[in-house]
Design a protein around this motif. Structure first.
Motif, PDB file in Angstrom:
ATOM      1  N   VAL A 111     -12.801  25.879  36.042  1.00  0.00           N
ATOM      2  CA  VAL A 111     -14.030  26.744  36.543  1.00  0.00           C
ATOM      3  C   VAL A 111     -15.291  26.645  35.888  1.00  0.00           C
ATOM      4  CG1 VAL A 111     -14.736  29.018  36.890  1.00  0.00           C
ATOM      5  CG2 VAL A 111     -12.558  28.509  37.624  1.00  0.00           C
ATOM      6  N   ARG A 112     -15.117  26.497  34.569  1.00  0.00           N
ATOM      7  CA  ARG A 112     -16.328  26.686  33.547  1.00  0.00           C
ATOM      8  C   ARG A 112     -16.782  25.325  33.248  1.00  0.00           C
ATOM      9  NH1 ARG A 112     -17.586  31.498  31.612  1.00  0.00           N
ATOM     10  NH2 ARG A 112     -17.358  33.114  33.125  1.00  0.00           N
ATOM     11  N   LEU A 113     -15.838  24.296  33.353  1.00  0.00           N
ATOM     12  CA  LEU A 113     -16.309  22.805  32.953  1.00  0.00           C
ATOM     13  C   LEU A 113     -15.937  21.772  34.055  1.00  0.00           C
ATOM     14  CD1 LEU A 113     -14.518  22.988  29.424  1.00  0.00           C
ATOM     15  CD2 LEU A 113     -16.839  23.455  29.846  1.00  0.00           C
ATOM     16  N   PRO A 114     -16.591  22.037  35.156  1.00  0.00           N
ATOM     17  CA  PRO A 114     -16.355  21.238  36.553  1.00  0.00           C
ATOM     18  C   PRO A 114     -16.784  19.630  36.090  1.00  0.00           C
ATOM     19  CG  PRO A 114     -18.150  22.745  36.985  1.00  0.00           C
ATOM     20  CD  PRO A 114     -17.303  23.234  35.723  1.00  0.00           C
ATOM     21  N   GLU A 115     -17.717  19.821  35.382  1.00  0.00           N
ATOM     22  CA  GLU A 115     -18.377  18.306  35.272  1.00  0.00           C
ATOM     23  C   GLU A 115     -17.712  17.580  34.134  1.00  0.00           C
ATOM     24  OE1 GLU A 115     -20.496  17.437  37.442  1.00  0.00           O
ATOM     25  OE2 GLU A 115     -20.551  19.441  38.225  1.00  0.00           O
ATOM     26  N   ARG A 116     -17.095  18.024  33.338  1.00  0.00           N
ATOM     27  CA  ARG A 116     -16.147  17.598  32.389  1.00  0.00           C
ATOM     28  C   ARG A 116     -14.777  17.106  32.621  1.00  0.00           C
ATOM     29  NH1 ARG A 116     -18.341  19.503  26.420  1.00  0.00           N
ATOM     30  NH2 ARG A 116     -17.246  17.337  25.923  1.00  0.00           N
ATOM     31  N   VAL A 117     -14.037  18.122  33.346  1.00  0.00           N
ATOM     32  CA  VAL A 117     -12.550  18.146  33.711  1.00  0.00           C
ATOM     33  C   VAL A 117     -12.303  17.289  34.765  1.00  0.00           C
ATOM     34  CG1 VAL A 117     -10.727  19.421  34.440  1.00  0.00           C
ATOM     35  CG2 VAL A 117     -12.369  20.388  32.800  1.00  0.00           C
ATOM     36  N   HIS A 118     -11.525  16.049  34.359  1.00  0.00           N
ATOM     37  CA  HIS A 118     -11.210  15.198  35.572  1.00  0.00           C
ATOM     38  C   HIS A 118      -9.965  15.610  36.347  1.00  0.00           C
ATOM     39  CE1 HIS A 118      -9.886  11.374  36.939  1.00  0.00           C
ATOM     40  NE2 HIS A 118      -8.886  11.257  36.387  1.00  0.00           N
ATOM     41  N   ARG A 119      -8.747  16.267  35.779  1.00  0.00           N
ATOM     42  CA  ARG A 119      -7.832  16.793  36.657  1.00  0.00           C
ATOM     43  C   ARG A 119      -7.198  17.967  35.764  1.00  0.00           C
ATOM     44  NH1 ARG A 119      -4.345  12.134  39.619  1.00  0.00           N
ATOM     45  NH2 ARG A 119      -5.816  11.665  41.170  1.00  0.00           N
ATOM     46  N   VAL A 120      -6.707  19.024  36.574  1.00  0.00           N
ATOM     47  CA  VAL A 120      -5.963  19.976  35.810  1.00  0.00           C
ATOM     48  C   VAL A 120      -4.629  20.350  36.113  1.00  0.00           C
ATOM     49  CG1 VAL A 120      -5.991  22.739  35.622  1.00  0.00           C
ATOM     50  CG2 VAL A 120      -8.094  21.156  35.180  1.00  0.00           C
ATOM     51  N   ALA A 121      -3.581  20.686  35.614  1.00  0.00           N
ATOM     52  CA  ALA A 121      -2.234  20.819  36.026  1.00  0.00           C
ATOM     53  C   ALA A 121      -1.750  22.106  35.484  1.00  0.00           C
ATOM     54  CB  ALA A 121      -1.410  19.631  35.813  1.00  0.00           C
ATOM     55  N   THR A 122      -0.739  22.894  35.961  1.00  0.00           N
ATOM     56  CA  THR A 122      -0.355  24.044  35.631  1.00  0.00           C
ATOM     57  C   THR A 122       1.344  23.875  35.625  1.00  0.00           C
ATOM     58  OG1 THR A 122      -0.226  25.326  37.526  1.00  0.00           O
ATOM     59  CG2 THR A 122      -2.028  25.593  36.144  1.00  0.00           C
ATOM     60  N   LEU A 123       1.820  24.303  34.616  1.00  0.00           N
ATOM     61  CA  LEU A 123       3.449  24.336  34.815  1.00  0.00           C
ATOM     62  C   LEU A 123       3.916  25.564  34.533  1.00  0.00           C
ATOM     63  CD1 LEU A 123       3.925  21.240  32.343  1.00  0.00           C
ATOM     64  CD2 LEU A 123       4.252  20.904  34.551  1.00  0.00           C
ATOM     65  N   VAL A 124       4.713  26.221  35.572  1.00  0.00           N
ATOM     66  CA  VAL A 124       5.246  27.480  35.420  1.00  0.00           C
ATOM     67  C   VAL A 124       4.245  28.618  34.945  1.00  0.00           C
ATOM     68  CG1 VAL A 124       7.519  26.598  35.430  1.00  0.00           C
ATOM     69  CG2 VAL A 124       6.364  27.033  33.139  1.00  0.00           C
ATOM     70  N   ALA A 125       3.144  28.473  35.433  1.00  0.00           N
ATOM     71  CA  ALA A 125       2.087  29.280  35.097  1.00  0.00           C
ATOM     72  C   ALA A 125       2.159  30.421  36.131  1.00  0.00           C
ATOM     73  CB  ALA A 125       0.492  28.769  35.570  1.00  0.00           C
ATOM     74  N   MET A 126       1.369  31.777  35.165  1.00  0.00           N
ATOM     75  CA  MET A 126       1.546  33.004  36.063  1.00  0.00           C
ATOM     76  C   MET A 126       0.194  33.085  36.932  1.00  0.00           C
ATOM     77  SD  MET A 126       2.627  35.912  33.279  1.00  0.00           S
ATOM     78  CE  MET A 126       4.211  36.425  33.153  1.00  0.00           C
ATOM     79  N   ALA A 127       0.378  34.089  37.749  1.00  0.00           N
ATOM     80  CA  ALA A 127      -1.112  34.215  38.716  1.00  0.00           C
ATOM     81  C   ALA A 127      -1.457  35.610  38.048  1.00  0.00           C
ATOM     82  CB  ALA A 127      -0.863  34.315  40.122  1.00  0.00           C
TER      83      ALA A 127
END
Length: 306
Positions: A111-127
């Motif tokens: 959310v905060r670094l969209p120009e720097r983050v290429h891809r994001v993944a979550t593993l068994v994350a809470m909502a």
């Protein structure tokens, strides 16, 4: 100076303990540990990371291990810490993966670094605890008390006790988790190598006190400081979850997928919470997909197929 190994990164009057492994000039991937956890948590061996052309960066969130506490921190605050570590590494762009309690913090970076983050993944994350999610359904009683039911004061006191006990003998925490987890997870955690990694991570997490564990749980209980729906389609998101997870039930993954535009949802039958350990190498491959052509030209010593 080599950036591989353990380092202390200064951010104002705070220190973050950072561990860098793999290919020093490889693609930067942040691995955010669970709750509780530390930078020493389960990860691929350095040689495996090197052959894949990955520079893996793990750090203790504030209050864990060697990182200065940051009382009152929110989930969204992780984005600024990730950016500061990336600046220290001279990494303009990078990928991020968060495991369990680290998942929401990875989404904060999206959310905060969209120009720097290429891809994001979550593993068994809470909502987040929202009206359109039955947050506690299918969750272990201990997690319900920590994240959904108890008053904050009671959470603090209980975690202080558990952290003190874990500092004396980290196996007490592992034994408690074993008593609550599914048989699918027990088969994973009975592996002596996995146990050693988990015990080392838990021990380091509480080495300097309960602050990180307490602040993590309180941050995950309250407003995260952002909405996951703010993630732009330009930042691809991969959500992996074991269908039998009873620490962060699968409904949490489905909720995240509904609220993140074009998110990839991968629900694995026959897997649960600790199945995320075995999935990490596969997710790292996805996180380094479609790298910018200019980056490859600047890293002539690395192979696209490493």
């Amino acid at each position: 100076m080599s950036r591989l190994g353990d380092h202390e990164v200064k951010i104002g009057d705070r220190t973050l303990k950072v561990y860098v492994s793999g290919a020093e000039n490889g693609w930067p991937v942040f691995l955010l540990h669970g709750t509780p956890g530390s930078r020493t948590g389960p990860m691929p061996r350095p040689g495996v990371l090197y052959r894949r052309g990955i520079c893996l960066i793990s750090y203790d969130r504030p209050g864990y291990g060697g990182s200065t506490p940051m009382p009152g921190r929110r989930v969204v605050d992780a984005a600024a810490d990730i950016a500061a570590i990336a600046d220290w590494l001279d990494a303009e762009r990078f990928s991020v993966v968060g495991r369990s309690g680290g998942g929401p913090h990875a989404l904060a970076a999206a959310v905060r670094l969209p120009e720097r983050v290429h891809r994001v993944a979550t593993l068994v994350a809470m909502a987040p605890n929202k009206p359109d999610l039955d947050f506690a359904a299918g969750m272990t009683p201990d997690n319900v008390n920590a994240f959904a039911a108890s008053e904050a004061a009671g959470v603090r006191e209980r975690l202080r006790f558990r952290a003190s006990r874990t500092e004396i003998d980290p196996r007490t925490l592992l034994d408690q988790l074993l008593a609550e987890m599914t048989e699918v997870d027990r088969r994973v955690v009975r592996d002596p190598a996995i146990q050693r990694l988990l015990l080392a991570s838990y021990s380091e997490a509480v080495r300097t006190g309960p602050h990180g564990w307490i602040d993590d749980v309180l941050a995950l209980r309250k407003d995260w400081g952002f909405e996951v729906s703010e993630i732009k389609p330009s930042v691809p998101v991969y959500i992996w979850h074991g269908a039998e997870d009873n620490f962060a039930p699968v409904a949490h993954a489905r909720w995240l997928a509904r609220h993140i535009t074009d998110a990839i949802l991968d629900l694995q039958p026959g897997r649960a919470h600790f199945g995320a350990v075995a999935m990490l190498p596969t997710v790292l491959t996805w996180l380094t997909g479609d790298l910018p052509e200019e980056w490859w030209r600047s890293r002539s010593g690395l192979s696209r197929t490493a």
